[in-house]
Design an enzyme around this catalytic site. Structure first.
Site, PDB file in Angstrom:
ATOM      1  N   GLU A   1     -18.432   9.829  -0.750  1.00  0.00           N
ATOM      2  CA  GLU A   1     -17.896   9.585  -2.100  1.00  0.00           C
ATOM      3  C   GLU A   1     -18.957   8.752  -2.740  1.00  0.00           C
ATOM      4  O   GLU A   1     -19.210   8.758  -3.829  1.00  0.00           O
ATOM      5  CB  GLU A   1     -16.697   9.523  -2.215  1.00  0.00           C
ATOM      6  CG  GLU A   1     -15.648  10.784  -1.772  1.00  0.00           C
ATOM      7  CD  GLU A   1     -14.413  10.527  -1.516  1.00  0.00           C
ATOM      8  OE1 GLU A   1     -13.345  11.545  -1.417  1.00  0.00           O
ATOM      9  OE2 GLU A   1     -14.025   9.343  -1.610  1.00  0.00           O
TER      10      GLU A   1
ATOM     11  N   GLY B   1       0.840  -1.365  -0.082  1.00  0.00           N
ATOM     12  CA  GLY B   1       0.041  -0.058   0.000  1.00  0.00           C
ATOM     13  C   GLY B   1       0.905   1.114  -0.011  1.00  0.00           C
ATOM     14  O   GLY B   1       2.050   1.252  -0.431  1.00  0.00           O
ATOM     15  N   PHE B   2       0.202   2.327   0.444  1.00  0.00           N
ATOM     16  CA  PHE B   2       0.986   3.559   0.351  1.00  0.00           C
ATOM     17  C   PHE B   2       2.199   3.554   1.298  1.00  0.00           C
ATOM     18  O   PHE B   2       3.568   4.048   0.975  1.00  0.00           O
ATOM     19  CB  PHE B   2       0.082   4.770   0.794  1.00  0.00           C
ATOM     20  CG  PHE B   2      -0.940   5.016  -0.344  1.00  0.00           C
ATOM     21  CD1 PHE B   2      -0.557   5.851  -1.502  1.00  0.00           C
ATOM     22  CD2 PHE B   2      -2.208   4.410  -0.343  1.00  0.00           C
ATOM     23  CE1 PHE B   2      -1.448   6.075  -2.617  1.00  0.00           C
ATOM     24  CE2 PHE B   2      -3.032   4.680  -1.547  1.00  0.00           C
ATOM     25  CZ  PHE B   2      -2.719   5.318  -2.607  1.00  0.00           C
ATOM     26  N   GLY B   3       1.969   3.140   2.497  1.00  0.00           N
ATOM     27  CA  GLY B   3       3.250   3.171   3.318  1.00  0.00           C
ATOM     28  C   GLY B   3       4.472   2.443   2.902  1.00  0.00           C
ATOM     29  O   GLY B   3       5.312   2.479   3.008  1.00  0.00           O
TER      30      GLY B   3
ATOM     31  N   ASP C   1      -1.788   2.692   8.738  1.00  0.00           N
ATOM     32  CA  ASP C   1      -3.059   2.833   9.482  1.00  0.00           C
ATOM     33  C   ASP C   1      -2.758   1.817  10.624  1.00  0.00           C
ATOM     34  O   ASP C   1      -3.453   1.817  11.726  1.00  0.00           O
ATOM     35  CB  ASP C   1      -4.168   2.144   8.613  1.00  0.00           C
ATOM     36  CG  ASP C   1      -4.734   2.974   7.707  1.00  0.00           C
ATOM     37  OD1 ASP C   1      -4.216   4.239   7.596  1.00  0.00           O
ATOM     38  OD2 ASP C   1      -5.680   2.635   6.820  1.00  0.00           O
TER      39      ASP C   1
ATOM     40  N   VAL D   1       1.564 -13.120   4.625  1.00  0.00           N
ATOM     41  CA  VAL D   1       2.232 -13.431   5.861  1.00  0.00           C
ATOM     42  C   VAL D   1       0.991 -14.127   6.980  1.00  0.00           C
ATOM     43  O   VAL D   1       0.349 -13.600   7.132  1.00  0.00           O
ATOM     44  CB  VAL D   1       2.746 -12.482   6.484  1.00  0.00           C
ATOM     45  CG1 VAL D   1       3.336 -12.717   7.604  1.00  0.00           C
ATOM     46  CG2 VAL D   1       3.824 -11.630   5.517  1.00  0.00           C
TER      47      VAL D   1
END
Length: 418
Positions: free
Chosen positions: A174, A13-15, A303, A79
């Site tokens: 949204e 993801g983004f991290g 998160d 994992v």
């Protein structure tokens, strides 16, 4: 065989992506593990669910991102166990389990929807956390419209074309706005012989929408949503859910076959493998360096990481937070290898924004400038185009947005499976 330290990053993801980018071409060997072979631009999942974009336009292959970066490898797997004492983890790849050792571990597996003790709601709810989720929701709502056009029973037909969205955050707004526009500006024209018209209801347990926003923007968001045609119900939590209806706390019954849950999230279940005491929301406690509390070689970002700001509140579960924490974790790994002091996390908050529909949005830029309506909507479009990965994806999304804007057309109205 390389003698460089091995950094294993779990989650693309983004991290995780930003951590890997900062370690590319550095004297470390990086293994990036994810259940998928692609990175998903999650802010646009709702547009896939509402037929505005093709799934491929918001996903980008992980291996393509790191093409030409020989020190970064990708492993598609899940994992299933972490041994922090032996410094290794087990990765399920199909029916086999592969063991991977690490010198440094970066956990960036994000979050999962929270049902606040009502996990039975999950059996009848659609989520929007993954690309598969968005495709499933798209198939479901298109199927219902196909079926409803032949149903003679009026109450049943209305239930099939009623959508309840739970959660007054950006995702909820949204999604509710996009579904209303899909149903009542696109599909209605194609099923006009049956007089089908969808009802979209947004339910929020708090007395307002968009909790982190100033009251002025909260009020603006509600007015814009209602002007579109979405019904807004506040201070009335969901009490019961089954396949045919949603019951609210005050006894209100909403007959529906479609519940979209966007009411909250909690830390990834992978956190439970670490054997540490979790903070609220199932998040793992980290130091300001992003190292897991009590560990010298494990970092957690995004998160799933719990870190409080100067006011004593945890940093929000936002993409910019995950990106900046991923970058810092990578930089601190390199600093430690070079025997330099580690840096502490300092969040550079550029603001928050939410789109509500065509020419409708709210934005709070740098927590100072308040925008709403058309200007906020343009700002939202530009930001998301700039942050989307891949020139081809940006071009395709831009063309689709322009086409949708002028024609009210949604090109991806394809039912791929049941």
């Amino acid at each position: 065989m390389s003698q460089n330290p091995k950094v294993v990053i779990v989650g693309a993801g983004f991290g995780g992506l930003f951590a890997a980018r900062n370690l590319a071409d550095e004297p470390v060997d990086v293994l990036l593990i994810d259940r998928n072979n692609f990175h998903t631009f999650t802010p646009l999942l709702y547009q896939v669910a509402t037929s505005a974009l093709d799934p491929s336009e918001i996903a980008y292959p992980v291996r393509a991102i790191f093409r030409g970066k020989p020190n970064v490898r990708a492993l598609m797997g899940e994992v299933v166990a972490i041994d922090t004492t032996a410094k290794c983890l087990d990765v399920a790849i199909g029916d086999e389990v592969r063991q991977e050792a690490y010198d440094y571990l970066v956990l960036a597996t994000g979050s999962t929807p929270a049902y606040f003790g009502n996990d039975d709601f999950r059996d009848h709810a659609f989520e929007l956390r993954t690309l598969r989720d968005s495709i499933d929701l798209r198939n479901h709502i298109l199927h219902l419209f196909e079926q409803a056009t032949w149903v003679e029973d009026a109450p049943l037909r209305e239930a099939m074309t009623t959508i309840v969205v739970v959660g007054g955050g950006p995702t909820g707004l949204e999604t509710a706005g996009a579904i209303y526009e899909l149903y009542n500006h696109v599909l209605q024209r194609e099923y006009n012989g049956r007089g089908l018209r969808a009802r979209v209801v947004l339910v929020e347990m708090l007395p307002h929408l968009l909790a982190p926003y100033p009251d002025e923007l909260r009020q603006s968001a509600r007015k814009q949503l209602e002007s579109l045609g979405v019904e807004v119900i506040l201070e009335n939590p969901v009490a019961e859910v089954d396949a045919n209806q949603v019951t609210l706390g005050d006894g209100t019954v909403l007959p529906t076959h479609t519940l979209v849950w966007s009411a909250g999230v909690k830390g990834s279940p992978l956190a439970e493998m670490l054997g540490v005491e979790l903070e609220r929301g199932g998040r793992v406690p980290v130091q300001p360096s992003m190292k897991l509390v009590g560990f010298d070689d494990v970092f957690a970002v995004g998160d799933m990481a719990y870190l409080e700001d100067d006011s004593g509140e945890p940093y929000p579960m936002l993409i910019p937070v995950a990106q900046q924490q991923g970058e810092l974790a990578a930089q601190n790994i390199l600093a430690e290898l070079a025997e330099r002091p580690l840096a502490d996390f300092s969040y550079h908050d550029r603001g928050i924004m939410a789109t509500i529909g065509r020419r409708r949005a709210v934005a709070w830029i740098y927590n100072k400038v308040k925008l709403s309506g058309y200007i906020a909507w343009l700002a939202w479009l530009v930001l998301h185009l700039l942050t989307l990965l891949g020139f081809r994806n940006r071009l395709n999304v831009f063309i689709n947005w322009v086409w949708n804007y002028f024609t009210y057309e949604r090109s991806v109205r394809i039912i791929t499976d049941k």
